[in-house]
Design a protein around this motif. Sequence first.
Motif, mmCIF file in Angstrom:
data_model
loop_
_atom_site.group_PDB
_atom_site.id
_atom_site.type_symbol
_atom_site.label_atom_id
_atom_site.label_comp_id
_atom_site.label_asym_id
_atom_site.label_seq_id
_atom_site.Cartn_x
_atom_site.Cartn_y
_atom_site.Cartn_z
ATOM 1 N N MET A 1 -6.963 0.293 10.366
ATOM 2 C CA MET A 1 -6.351 0.910 9.207
ATOM 3 C C MET A 1 -5.414 2.036 9.592
ATOM 4 O O MET A 1 -4.599 2.470 8.791
ATOM 5 C CB MET A 1 -7.428 1.464 8.282
ATOM 6 C CG MET A 1 -8.246 0.407 7.578
ATOM 7 S SD MET A 1 -7.266 -0.725 6.592
ATOM 8 C CE MET A 1 -6.904 0.285 5.159
ATOM 9 N N MET B 1 -4.146 -7.853 4.955
ATOM 10 C CA MET B 1 -5.173 -7.015 5.540
ATOM 11 C C MET B 1 -6.516 -7.709 5.466
ATOM 12 O O MET B 1 -6.785 -8.454 4.535
ATOM 13 C CB MET B 1 -5.254 -5.689 4.817
ATOM 14 C CG MET B 1 -4.280 -4.691 5.369
ATOM 15 S SD MET B 1 -4.049 -3.390 4.209
ATOM 16 C CE MET B 1 -2.610 -3.996 3.398
ATOM 17 N N MET C 1 -10.233 -6.543 5.180
ATOM 18 C CA MET C 1 -11.108 -5.396 5.029
ATOM 19 C C MET C 1 -12.554 -5.864 5.150
ATOM 20 O O MET C 1 -12.853 -7.045 4.988
ATOM 21 C CB MET C 1 -10.911 -4.748 3.662
ATOM 22 C CG MET C 1 -9.480 -4.385 3.368
ATOM 23 S SD MET C 1 -8.683 -3.542 4.738
ATOM 24 C CE MET C 1 -9.786 -2.166 4.932
ATOM 25 N N MET D 1 0.808 -1.215 0.000
ATOM 26 C CA MET D 1 0.000 0.000 0.000
ATOM 27 C C MET D 1 0.834 1.255 0.000
ATOM 28 O O MET D 1 0.388 2.309 -0.437
ATOM 29 C CB MET D 1 -0.886 0.013 1.219
ATOM 30 C CG MET D 1 -2.181 -0.660 0.911
ATOM 31 S SD MET D 1 -3.335 -0.523 2.197
ATOM 32 C CE MET D 1 -2.329 -0.057 3.536
ATOM 33 N N MET E 1 -1.650 1.965 8.923
ATOM 34 C CA MET E 1 -1.114 1.650 7.617
ATOM 35 C C MET E 1 -0.835 2.901 6.811
ATOM 36 O O MET E 1 -1.068 4.004 7.217
ATOM 37 C CB MET E 1 -2.109 0.771 6.891
ATOM 38 C CG MET E 1 -2.475 -0.429 7.719
ATOM 39 S SD MET E 1 -3.493 -1.542 6.823
ATOM 40 C CE MET E 1 -4.757 -0.475 6.322
ATOM 41 N N MET F 1 -10.182 1.227 -0.995
ATOM 42 C CA MET F 1 -9.218 0.502 -0.183
ATOM 43 C C MET F 1 -9.711 0.390 1.249
ATOM 44 O O MET F 1 -9.074 -0.234 2.088
ATOM 45 C CB MET F 1 -7.873 1.198 -0.235
ATOM 46 C CG MET F 1 -6.732 0.260 0.035
ATOM 47 S SD MET F 1 -5.224 1.162 0.107
ATOM 48 C CE MET F 1 -4.425 0.578 -1.343
ATOM 49 N N HIS G 1 -1.997 4.893 4.834
ATOM 50 C CA HIS G 1 -3.019 5.700 4.181
ATOM 51 C C HIS G 1 -2.790 7.177 4.423
ATOM 52 O O HIS G 1 -2.527 7.575 5.524
ATOM 53 C CB HIS G 1 -4.401 5.315 4.723
ATOM 54 C CG HIS G 1 -4.837 3.980 4.195
ATOM 55 N ND1 HIS G 1 -5.173 3.761 2.887
ATOM 56 C CD2 HIS G 1 -4.948 2.798 4.813
ATOM 57 C CE1 HIS G 1 -5.489 2.497 2.734
ATOM 58 N NE2 HIS G 1 -5.354 1.887 3.878
ATOM 59 N N MET H 1 -6.464 -7.042 -0.054
ATOM 60 C CA MET H 1 -5.033 -6.790 -0.044
ATOM 61 C C MET H 1 -4.339 -7.803 0.843
ATOM 62 O O MET H 1 -4.857 -8.154 1.904
ATOM 63 C CB MET H 1 -4.761 -5.386 0.492
ATOM 64 C CG MET H 1 -5.382 -4.303 -0.346
ATOM 65 S SD MET H 1 -5.392 -2.703 0.474
ATOM 66 C CE MET H 1 -6.729 -2.899 1.625
HETATM 67 CU CU1 CUA Z 1 -5.074 -0.590 2.020
HETATM 68 CU CU2 CUA Z 1 -5.527 -1.325 4.322
#
Ligand code: CUA
Lengths: 656, 208, 314
Positions: free
Chosen positions: C309, C192, C194, A274, C312, A339, C314, C189
Amino acid sequence: MLSALKQFGDTYLMWQEGPLIWISDILILVTLIAIVAALTYFKKWKWLWKEWLTTVDHKKIGIMYLICALLMFFRGGVDGLLMRTQLAFPNNTFLDAEHYDQIFTTHGTIMILFMAMPFIFALFNIAVPLQIGARDVAFPYLNAISFWLFFFAALLFNIAFVFGGSPDAGWTSYPPLTELGFDPGPGENFYLLSLQISGIGTIATGINFIATILKCRAPGMTLMRMPLFTWAVLASSIIILSVFPALTVALALLMLDRIFGTHFFTILHGGNPMMFVNLFWVWGHPEVYIVVLVAFGVYSEVVATFSRKRIFGYASMVASLMAITVVGDITWVHHFFTMGAGPDVNSFFAVTTMMVGIPTGVKIFNWLMTMYQGRIRLTLPMLWTLAFIACFVIAGATGVMLAAAPADYQFHNSYFLVAHFHQALIGGVVFGMLAGMYYWWPKMFGFKLDERLGRWAFWLYNIGFYVCFMPQYALGLMGMQRRMYTYPAGMGWGTLNFVSTIGAYMMGVAFLVIVAQVLYSIKYGERDVTGDPWDGRTLEWSLPSPVPHYNFAVIPTVTGRDMWWTLKQEGRTEELRPRPEDIRDVHMPKNSGRPFLMGVAFFVAGLGFCFWWYGLAVLGLLGVAACLLLRSFEYDDEHEIPAEEIRHVEASLGRL
Amino acid sequence: MSMTLERSGVRMASPDRPLEYSRPLESTRIFGFWLFMATDMLLFACLFATYLILVTHTDGGPTARDLFDVPGFTAETLILLTSSFTGGLATYAMRRRRLGLTLSLLAVTMLLGIAFVSFEASEFIHYAHIGATWQRSAFLSAFFTLVGTHGSHVSLGIVWMLSIMIQLARRGLTPVTARKVFIVNLYWHFLDVVWVFIFTVVYLMGVM
Amino acid sequence: MPRNPARRRIISTAAVVTGLLWLATGCGPEYLVLHPVGPVGRQELNLIVLSTILVLVVIVTVFGLLFYVVWRYRDKPDNSAPYRPEWSESRKLEILWWAIPIVIVGILGSFTVKTTYALVRPPEQNVKPLTVQVVSLNWKWLFLYPDQHVATVNYCEIPTGVPVQFELTADAPMNSFWVPQLGGQEYLMPGMAMQLWLQADEPATYYGHGANFTGEGFAHDEFRVVAVPASDFQEWTKQLQQSAPALTQAGYEQLKKPGLMGTASYGSFPPELFKDIVWTDGGRYMPGMMDMVSKPAGMTNAATGMNAMSGMGH
Ligand code: CUA
Ligand code: HEA
Ligand code: HEA
Ligand SMILES: [Cu+2]
């Protein structure tokens, strides 16, 4: 011996892969032989080297960028047509998965990085120094390096198809799909290295044009008197500087993974794919504004010129450019709303993304108001501009629809998205680049492009565009994903895909008409003897076409916005004519072969890394280092054009 | 020379500016270099972000605390900070038009730089010996890449400084050589600032 | 048709746009996104419709202005329209078109935010949800039912009227789980887990496909979601438990090998399989990630996806 040759052919030249490769091989060989033969026959080698390969003149560099961009448009376009041919029917077998994957990857990558980017750089180079009254860019030698890095990077990327295999994981190149475990061949390395090399050149161009615009303006050319195209270049360059490092890092880390076995984005050993996705889009989203803002700059020049009117709301045009520059940098997450980063993150980025529509809208309305109570001449640049307004409003509108995060859960990676971005990239960028090309063509070459053929191309391309991409919005709503090499018959996707393919071919024909138009006009095009064929407004139109090597015999002193127009209105154009007694000796940078050689060195290093041939890679890097060191020791890098010579040239142009 | 300035449409700058700024062309080059440093700073920012994401991803291998050795990185830091100081003095000497002093201060700076790079190289070699290579884990990939990128910037700076010293010795102090001295020192300070971040974010936070 | 090329162009584009709108609204059931069969897809469709209307206002205004201005102010010797070459400022007008887009963005933005938050909650609060774990492999879909202890490949059965919590991961390149008629997609992913809520109102077989490129087999990376009445669903799981073969660890390793296959069903699977996959592929580095993975019946979830999340990139 023979078997060794066969082995080499199969491994590197991929001869077992069939006719597509063979045809390309033959085409490349024939073209190469033709070029070499022509150069030799016409005894043009020396001319090529002295006038072009070693040049540091921004105008010539601009022309070289333009030629490359058009060639790459052709290559990318052929890719597009191949894809459309495959998709014309369900369960089609014209291309197999492997080739289709390579083709959409090279199509996207070439169109954005090796077509749109050199096209904007062509216009940067052709117009900016002339618009601000400078003799060249701030760093002409660096400018040549940028070009040759781009050139050899493009070459590296393009040879992959016949030498080692093209990348095949999309222009976005997400790991872990692009890690060695899933993608072992050298193809992906070609992507990484060629983008890296051209990226270095791009950053240098960004630095160069910011420095040029901020430091090299003629006296009196205050920031708020600058033409809007120059402003757009400034904005675009600022975005380049702020986001290209992210691409550099993304590419470098993935390259380390693939070539040196590190674990940034691998699945095992703690890698985090990611991270790549974020770094990529931190660059990737602003990248689309890098290219489209320059197109906006072109439209601003064209609309004012062909409406014979001042641009409406100059100050808010500047403000909106800057607003897009800033806000555009904080919207990247909209490329992966799906995502699942959580509602806070998605909401934030959804709203920032929509906010970009506000300054963009201001620009649209200001262009409309510029035409309002003007006198609109429907020349080719203006036609493309009007077509842009229509097309881009729809593109922006669907962009805003995508920005509504929950709606995007349904649109993402579907043909709805494909339609959106082609409409923005073609309706926004390609239209703008073509408008710019038609607009500045007489300035570059001294003749206009034929209007009649140009109109044919215009209508074919426009109608073709809508026929090709409007059905794709519908296909997206039908659930068709992007990047499928084929689709089943039962989904009802066949008809619209077929229509779309027809449109694609219309665009292909339009491109051929443009080629014909250029060839025809070289011979029969209307010569531009005044230097001001469009009744222009800005400084470049006060110069003869093509512009002499030193641009301005005497650097002008600027007294207002749209100065050339004002002087014409007031009958004072003589003020921009050089007076013989003001003409002095001019120092210009010397030509140099080193930028070209540096490009070669980078190419060698890139090729070495692509195939894990470390010896070759080191050799290339040493070549790069040698070029840098030699440059550092170079002091005698300018030559003098005596005033007498300048007077002579100006006199022969009838300007004294 | 004045025509060169005019090439870019820039007028003469006032003569009382420092030597390296005395020609507009040189001043433009310094400005360009600032722009370059801005992008380079962003490049490091991306590497720092990557490092911070991956610092815990050790895959059962050595962690920051296992590896970093306080005296080692403290010595590296002191050496680099000192070199930045001597580099600053070199610019100062250059502005006073003291060629010999400038040269010797640059030499000291360069030697300190070499010392720094050697320390770092031996640190890296040591890690590799105990199995902590950059192929071992994502954390180590990020560590070697971030610190190594800084290290290779310093190495490049050393070669560059050497080449400028040669030019300085051969040509004396001119606006051009002065600008080069100035820029290479800017670069050196910049690397120093980056190191301060590496020192804090990587090493200090690593052993804490 | 008028002879003026600009006018002709505008008319033709307008015609195409109208055509498209007609296509999109007067459309058949093959427009999967426009015919949702569940509350999630419906909420998304509402937003799509709202945004379409708002942007249509913009498109129509701009097209109208463009058409009018080009026609009225074209450069013809006999054109008597006013010509004011120096007129270039109007504070009032400019405020107008800074303001109108702001209002539109404000409206659309607030509905977007509302829907975004709504979709992370189960669409139906009063019915006990079902959990289905989804693993994307190259190029096949593995569905695990942690509470029913059954597993399937390339198809999954769900009861109608029951909110389904899909837990998504990949043991292969990133993919995206998309069942257009039920609702929007979400990524799978590696490392992960989700979460995606979907719910089907009517029994039917729904088209599902991977929506993020995964390499050579991507075009055939298809699956079916079969919605059946709740009682049939019970029946189906019981049948699988009794008669379908077991998915062993070795069997999983076999599945993981790249390739295409038809459907398959399993009566059991290693209970920790999903957790192990997430853990091995990197989940152990994400604070909170492992708490998110549903345990087999009886255990509880400690954290929500949102916390997980935050650690990570993001
Ligand atoms: Cu992309 Cu958690
Ligand atoms: C030049 C290229 C370009 C441009 C200018 C844009 C402009 C915009 N784009 Fe686009 N986009 C791409 C190229 C471009 N895009 C590409 C290449 C991709 C996909 C990459 C890939 O995945 O391969 C993409 C993908 C993409 C996505 C991701 C979708 C997904 O992957 O699921 C989104 C989502 O928000 C988006 C939104 C927008 C928005 C809101 C704008 C805005 O900037 C548009 C602003 C303009 C207007 C809105 C019109 C004019 C305004 C008015 C007349 C005023 C009033 C209007 C309103 C208030 C609505 N784009
Ligand atoms: C500026 C950018 C740009 C431009 C101009 C274009 C132009 C075109 N694009 Fe492209 N496209 C992208 C950027 C662009 N595209 C990107 C970024 C992607 C995503 C890639 C990815 O998924 O990674 C994409 C993906 C993409 C897809 C989706 C593939 C998929 O997801 O499976 C399709 C399919 O229709 C397509 C089609 C076309 C067509 C028909 C054109 C036409 O306009 C082309 C017009 C044609 C010519 C200019 C060629 C003229 C040549 C001839 C007439 C010679 C004829 C000879 C032979 C046929 C041998 N493009
Ligand atoms: Cu974007």
